[in-house]
Structure formats: C-alpha cells, structure tokens
Design a protein around this motif. Sequence first.
Motif, PDB file in Angstrom:
ATOM      1  N   UNK A 168      46.979 -62.767  79.267  1.00  0.00           N
ATOM      2  CA  UNK A 168      47.033 -61.399  79.764  1.00  0.00           C
ATOM      3  C   UNK A 168      45.652 -60.774  79.733  1.00  0.00           C
ATOM      4  N   UNK A 169      45.478 -59.689  80.472  1.00  0.00           N
ATOM      5  CA  UNK A 169      44.192 -58.992  80.494  1.00  0.00           C
ATOM      6  C   UNK A 169      44.425 -57.494  80.384  1.00  0.00           C
ATOM      7  N   UNK A 170      43.346 -56.772  80.083  1.00  0.00           N
ATOM      8  CA  UNK A 170      43.405 -55.315  80.000  1.00  0.00           C
ATOM      9  C   UNK A 170      42.093 -54.764  80.551  1.00  0.00           C
ATOM     10  N   UNK A 171      42.101 -54.397  81.825  1.00  0.00           N
ATOM     11  CA  UNK A 171      40.893 -53.864  82.465  1.00  0.00           C
ATOM     12  C   UNK A 171      40.840 -52.349  82.306  1.00  0.00           C
ATOM     13  N   UNK A 172      39.684 -51.861  81.920  1.00  0.00           N
ATOM     14  CA  UNK A 172      39.517 -50.413  81.821  1.00  0.00           C
ATOM     15  C   UNK A 172      38.939 -49.829  83.102  1.00  0.00           C
ATOM     16  N   UNK A 173      38.468 -50.703  83.996  1.00  0.00           N
ATOM     17  CA  UNK A 173      37.960 -50.259  85.296  1.00  0.00           C
ATOM     18  C   UNK A 173      38.778 -50.925  86.392  1.00  0.00           C
ATOM     19  N   UNK A 174      38.797 -50.294  87.545  1.00  0.00           N
ATOM     20  CA  UNK A 174      39.615 -50.774  88.661  1.00  0.00           C
ATOM     21  C   UNK A 174      38.996 -52.002  89.299  1.00  0.00           C
ATOM     22  N   UNK A 175      39.799 -53.052  89.407  1.00  0.00           N
ATOM     23  CA  UNK A 175      39.378 -54.273  90.098  1.00  0.00           C
ATOM     24  C   UNK A 175      40.568 -54.862  90.827  1.00  0.00           C
ATOM     25  N   UNK A 176      40.304 -55.383  92.018  1.00  0.00           N
ATOM     26  CA  UNK A 176      41.344 -56.031  92.792  1.00  0.00           C
ATOM     27  C   UNK A 176      41.282 -57.536  92.584  1.00  0.00           C
ATOM     28  N   UNK A 177      42.437 -58.159  92.468  1.00  0.00           N
ATOM     29  CA  UNK A 177      42.521 -59.614  92.425  1.00  0.00           C
ATOM     30  C   UNK A 177      42.476 -60.147  93.858  1.00  0.00           C
ATOM     31  N   UNK A 178      42.436 -61.475  93.993  1.00  0.00           N
ATOM     32  CA  UNK A 178      42.374 -62.088  95.320  1.00  0.00           C
ATOM     33  C   UNK A 178      43.617 -61.793  96.142  1.00  0.00           C
ATOM     34  N   UNK A 179      44.682 -61.401  95.474  1.00  0.00           N
ATOM     35  CA  UNK A 179      45.945 -61.081  96.148  1.00  0.00           C
ATOM     36  C   UNK A 179      45.923 -59.712  96.815  1.00  0.00           C
ATOM     37  N   UNK A 180      44.913 -58.892  96.470  1.00  0.00           N
ATOM     38  CA  UNK A 180      44.848 -57.538  96.981  1.00  0.00           C
ATOM     39  C   UNK A 180      45.464 -56.508  96.064  1.00  0.00           C
TER      40      UNK A 180
END
Length: 341
Positions: free
Chosen positions: A127-139
């Motif tokens: 699992x991950x926990x991003x504090x900034x917005x990022x898109x995966x390759x799926x969109x």
Amino acid sequence: MSSKELPPSTTPFFPNQFITNQFYSKAQHVSEDTDLSGKVAIVTGANTGLGLECANQLLSYKLSQLIIAVRSLRKGEDAAIRLRKQYTNAKIEVWLLDMSSYDSIQAFASQIEGKLSRLDIAILNAGISNSTFRLASTGHEETMQVNFLSTMLLSILLLPPLKRKSPTGSPGRLTIVTSMLSLTAKFAQKDKIPLLEAFDDEKTFDGVDIYPTSKYLGLIFLWKLTDLVSADDVVVNCVEPGFVKGTSLQREAPAAIRFMLYLLKVTTARSMKLGATTYLDAAITKGKESHGCILMNWGIAPYPPLLYTVEGENIKERLWQETLEELRFVNVNGILESLIK
C-alpha cells in the motif's frame, strides 16, 4: 458473531479507540506447534516493514514456498537473500508486482496460474500513502489506485486459484491489510456521482484523508464481495495491524505530521514483530468464522457505522457497480459468477 452482525461502534477513535488498541489489547500468537509444511504463500510488499516481518514469521512455521511480490525485483531479492540464509529448506521466490499497473497485476495472476500447482495463503500488504496528487498509469489518483482499485482487482483474480489450488477441506486464505485510520476517513466524496471519478480531481485532493478513505472504500467493497464467496472455498478477511513503529508508509507526509507521528510511535507504537502477528492470526489462526470480517486487535470488529445505514447501503451498491465497471476488462463478473457455481 461476524463483523456484519456486530453493532456499529460508537466509541470515538481518538483517543478512546486508539488507546484501547495500543495499550489494552491482548496479543494472540500463533500456536508454537503450527506447521505450514507443504503450504505456499504470497505476501505483497514483502521486501520491507510489516510485509517482510510477516514473511519471516510464516517461514518460521516451516512454510514450504513463499512468493515475495514486489515492484522492485532488486529490493525483493535483497530481502529474499536474507530469508534464504535463515530458512534453507524453504523455496523463496521474488515476483514482480507493480500495484499501480493493471498490466502488471494481470501478468502476476498469469504467473500464479502457470507456475503454482498449489496456493494456500495470500496476504495483500502492499500500500502507499501520497501526500501530494499523482496519477497512476491508469489515469486514477495513485493512492486510490493502489490501495483500492488494484487491491480489489488482485483480490478477485486470486480467488479462483485460492479455491482450486488449495487442498480439499482446507479453504484458501485471502487476508487484506486495512488500517484503523479508515475509522477517521472524512470520505467527503461519498455523495458524488460518479463516485470513483471524484478522486481523480486534483482540486479536491486531500493529502491527509486520501489514505484513510482508500482503506475505507476497500471495506465497503469487501462487504459485498464476501457475500459472493463461500468460506468453504476461500476465507476472505481484513486485518488491521495497529499503529506500528518502523514502517515507512508516512515517509511522504508533511514534516509536521511526520514529527507528530514520530512522537506517537516512540510512546505508543507496537513493535514490527507484534504488528505482524496480526497478519498470521488472520491468515492462519482464525477460521471460517472470520470470513467477511475485519480483524482488529486479534479479534472480530464491526464495520464503520455508515455501512449499517440506508445511506451506507446506497454507497455500497454504487461503489460495487462502479468498481466492477472499472475492472470489466478482466471479466470480473465472469470470475465472480464462476465462484458461485
């Protein structure tokens, strides 16, 4: 009594539930005479932290074969080398699994079908926990993609091999790691239509709430998923390991939050070893009674209160339908129908 049958908890999470979790819960360790000889297990995200400690504990009970599923083969091999030195009789393999990529998840599932004649246990820890917005390759927003969409896809793809490749009379085990932070989720998007698309908007992204909400959505989906799966075929449950020191999950959090978490960990956190015992308790010790349940503090806990309401029923159905539509490219409906037969 199952999680779905328990009354919803009215205890405030912080500090009441948190203090109970961390200081007043009695650990339940796997029996010393447990023997996993002949069994095959998959642990995702097992190159570090709780995943690695879980792998170590499984092997200590004579597990015959372990698949370490990781997005970095080099880091996975580094972990495997250490484990192989300690457990010379076990077969320990490292397989690539990038949970931000649908293609990688499908390739991983194909490996299971082609390479494993047996599969007893799968523990989905990555699992991950991003504090900034990022898109995966799926969109899709990356935390929601990894923690919810990809984890639910992998869960569904694992159900058929866990059913077919486990011995008769010994159902396969699928344990999905959740978080007590799901109890704090604001879930501000719950009224949005469509629901999943609402998380892909950078303007409304909440770096603090995205992780709890991603885990919350997993619980909602699993409520319905486990209604379709027989515990005689695969026992599916969720496990909450508690607040554990030594993990790197919050490494991207703002400095102030990292400092606060550091102070909390020093004074309240469980050890990595103790935290990992919750994984083994869920995947080995608990039986069919844990199917469809949330396991917290080594016991069965209720779902979040919203899910017992009329509003919650509506959200369950909307999330279920939207998720199946998102994952239709792997014929998830056909997979689920095959499990009922």
